[in-house]
Design a protein around this motif. Sequence first.
Motif, PDB file in Angstrom:
ATOM      1  N   PRO A  78     -85.009   7.980 -38.384  1.00 40.60           N
ATOM      2  CA  PRO A  78     -86.455   7.830 -38.597  1.00 40.60           C
ATOM      3  C   PRO A  78     -86.929   6.435 -38.198  1.00 40.60           C
ATOM      4  N   LEU A  79     -88.148   6.366 -37.672  1.00 43.63           N
ATOM      5  CA  LEU A  79     -88.626   5.131 -37.058  1.00 43.63           C
ATOM      6  C   LEU A  79     -88.649   3.954 -38.030  1.00 43.63           C
ATOM      7  N   LEU A  80     -89.056   4.186 -39.265  1.00 42.64           N
ATOM      8  CA  LEU A  80     -89.113   3.092 -40.237  1.00 42.64           C
ATOM      9  C   LEU A  80     -87.720   2.571 -40.558  1.00 42.64           C
ATOM     10  N   VAL A  81     -86.773   3.464 -40.793  1.00 39.15           N
ATOM     11  CA  VAL A  81     -85.392   3.051 -41.095  1.00 39.15           C
ATOM     12  C   VAL A  81     -84.788   2.362 -39.878  1.00 39.15           C
ATOM     13  N   ARG A  82     -85.031   2.916 -38.717  1.00 38.99           N
ATOM     14  CA  ARG A  82     -84.536   2.336 -37.468  1.00 38.99           C
ATOM     15  C   ARG A  82     -85.068   0.915 -37.279  1.00 38.99           C
ATOM     16  N   SER A  83     -86.351   0.721 -37.517  1.00 38.52           N
ATOM     17  CA  SER A  83     -86.952  -0.602 -37.367  1.00 38.52           C
ATOM     18  C   SER A  83     -86.375  -1.587 -38.382  1.00 38.52           C
ATOM     19  N   THR A  84     -86.162  -1.125 -39.606  1.00 41.49           N
ATOM     20  CA  THR A  84     -85.589  -1.990 -40.643  1.00 41.49           C
ATOM     21  C   THR A  84     -84.185  -2.435 -40.265  1.00 41.49           C
ATOM     22  N   LEU A  85     -83.373  -1.510 -39.774  1.00 42.47           N
ATOM     23  CA  LEU A  85     -82.011  -1.855 -39.377  1.00 42.47           C
ATOM     24  C   LEU A  85     -82.000  -2.832 -38.207  1.00 42.47           C
ATOM     25  N   VAL A  86     -82.922  -2.661 -37.262  1.00 42.87           N
ATOM     26  CA  VAL A  86     -82.995  -3.578 -36.123  1.00 42.87           C
ATOM     27  C   VAL A  86     -83.384  -4.979 -36.586  1.00 42.87           C
ATOM     28  N   VAL A  87     -84.337  -5.070 -37.502  1.00 44.83           N
ATOM     29  CA  VAL A  87     -84.750  -6.384 -38.011  1.00 44.83           C
ATOM     30  C   VAL A  87     -83.609  -7.038 -38.791  1.00 44.83           C
ATOM     31  N   MET A  88     -82.856  -6.261 -39.551  1.00 45.54           N
ATOM     32  CA  MET A  88     -81.715  -6.823 -40.266  1.00 45.54           C
ATOM     33  C   MET A  88     -80.653  -7.322 -39.278  1.00 45.54           C
ATOM     34  N   LEU A  89     -80.441  -6.558 -38.211  1.00 41.96           N
ATOM     35  CA  LEU A  89     -79.518  -7.015 -37.166  1.00 41.96           C
ATOM     36  C   LEU A  89     -80.040  -8.275 -36.512  1.00 41.96           C
ATOM     37  N   TRP A  90     -81.333  -8.368 -36.334  1.00 43.74           N
ATOM     38  CA  TRP A  90     -82.003  -9.544 -35.760  1.00 43.74           C
ATOM     39  C   TRP A  90     -81.639 -10.793 -36.555  1.00 43.74           C
ATOM     40  N   ILE A  91     -81.635 -10.660 -37.874  1.00 47.60           N
ATOM     41  CA  ILE A  91     -81.262 -11.796 -38.726  1.00 47.60           C
ATOM     42  C   ILE A  91     -79.768 -12.081 -38.605  1.00 47.60           C
ATOM     43  N   TRP A  92     -78.971 -11.027 -38.617  1.00 44.53           N
ATOM     44  CA  TRP A  92     -77.523 -11.225 -38.647  1.00 44.53           C
ATOM     45  C   TRP A  92     -77.014 -11.896 -37.387  1.00 44.53           C
ATOM     46  N   VAL A  93     -77.504 -11.502 -36.213  1.00 46.52           N
ATOM     47  CA  VAL A  93     -76.954 -12.055 -34.968  1.00 46.52           C
ATOM     48  C   VAL A  93     -77.257 -13.547 -34.824  1.00 46.52           C
ATOM     49  N   THR A  94     -78.271 -14.025 -35.541  1.00 47.14           N
ATOM     50  CA  THR A  94     -78.574 -15.458 -35.504  1.00 47.14           C
ATOM     51  C   THR A  94     -78.049 -16.189 -36.736  1.00 47.14           C
ATOM     52  N   GLY A  95     -77.415 -15.465 -37.644  1.00 52.46           N
ATOM     53  CA  GLY A  95     -76.957 -16.090 -38.876  1.00 52.46           C
ATOM     54  C   GLY A  95     -78.087 -16.562 -39.770  1.00 52.46           C
ATOM     55  N   GLY A  96     -79.305 -16.016 -39.556  1.00 56.33           N
ATOM     56  CA  GLY A  96     -80.456 -16.447 -40.358  1.00 56.33           C
ATOM     57  C   GLY A  96     -80.895 -17.866 -40.054  1.00 56.33           C
ATOM     58  N   LEU A  97     -80.467 -18.419 -38.928  1.00 50.97           N
ATOM     59  CA  LEU A  97     -80.738 -19.823 -38.597  1.00 50.97           C
ATOM     60  C   LEU A  97     -82.230 -20.120 -38.578  1.00 50.97           C
ATOM     61  N   HIS A  98     -82.988 -19.310 -37.867  1.00 57.14           N
ATOM     62  CA  HIS A  98     -84.414 -19.578 -37.710  1.00 57.14           C
ATOM     63  C   HIS A  98     -85.201 -19.180 -38.955  1.00 57.14           C
ATOM     64  N   LEU A  99     -84.781 -18.107 -39.610  1.00 57.37           N
ATOM     65  CA  LEU A  99     -85.454 -17.695 -40.837  1.00 57.37           C
ATOM     66  C   LEU A  99     -85.301 -18.757 -41.920  1.00 57.37           C
ATOM     67  N   ASP A 100     -84.133 -19.376 -41.994  1.00 57.39           N
ATOM     68  CA  ASP A 100     -83.918 -20.468 -42.946  1.00 57.39           C
ATOM     69  C   ASP A 100     -84.874 -21.622 -42.652  1.00 57.39           C
ATOM     70  N   GLY A 101     -85.079 -21.914 -41.369  1.00 56.00           N
ATOM     71  CA  GLY A 101     -86.027 -22.967 -41.000  1.00 56.00           C
ATOM     72  C   GLY A 101     -87.447 -22.623 -41.397  1.00 56.00           C
TER      73      GLY A 101
END
Length: 252
Positions: free
Chosen positions: A56-79
Amino acid sequence: MLKSLLAGWAFYTCLPAPSQMELDFSRIARWATPIGLILGGVLAGSDWLLGRLEMPLLVRSTLVVMLWIWVTGGLHLDGAMDSADGLAVTEPQRRLAVMADSNTGAFGALAAIGILLLKVAALSGIAEGRWMLLVMLPAWGRWAHLWAIVLYPYLKAEGKGAMHSKGVEPGPDLAGGLVAMSMVAAGVYYLAPLSVGWILAIQGIGLLLSYPIGQYFAWRFGGHTGDTYGATVEWVEAIGLCMLCLPYWQSF
């Protein structure tokens, strides 16, 4: 150059990098935009796979955003979180000290929640051509942070962001990022069934956001730190997604 590229890969991502080679971190900012394109490709590929599984599109989008954080180690989100805590302080001279505190304040937590909600909600509103913006927006966010490095003073004598502010060559580094993104966009136009309007909308909005967001943080802080570089990346990505979820662009 290989040592510098691998150093950039090790800094900007948490994906595996060769451990036996000595790394050179002196000019890693020049690789930020190409690495953003690679990370975007990882996100787009993951999104395509989830789509093939009929997620489902909402679950798919959530998983992609979580992967977005993981591949950067949360570096930019922490900033972005630290920058929000700094902006909450009414005394400008105390802002850098608050940002350096490892404890996250209420405003930092709210900023993180807001960014994640915006990304998930906006991405969920885009059903077609979403892989293209997943490729391009991480690159535009990192190009915007390079633009901030070039334009504004660095406010701290040391820190993770200090190595970004040294050794940057504005012409080659900024132009190289634009060339890389333009080549990808041109390749998509010739090889993939996407409208030229959608491609131009992604490129135009990315370019439009690159200057004012970095300028905002420079205005509020009097310059930039590693945290505000990260905040610039995150807000370019989040606001870009929100602007691109408007249905107008799909028919442009």
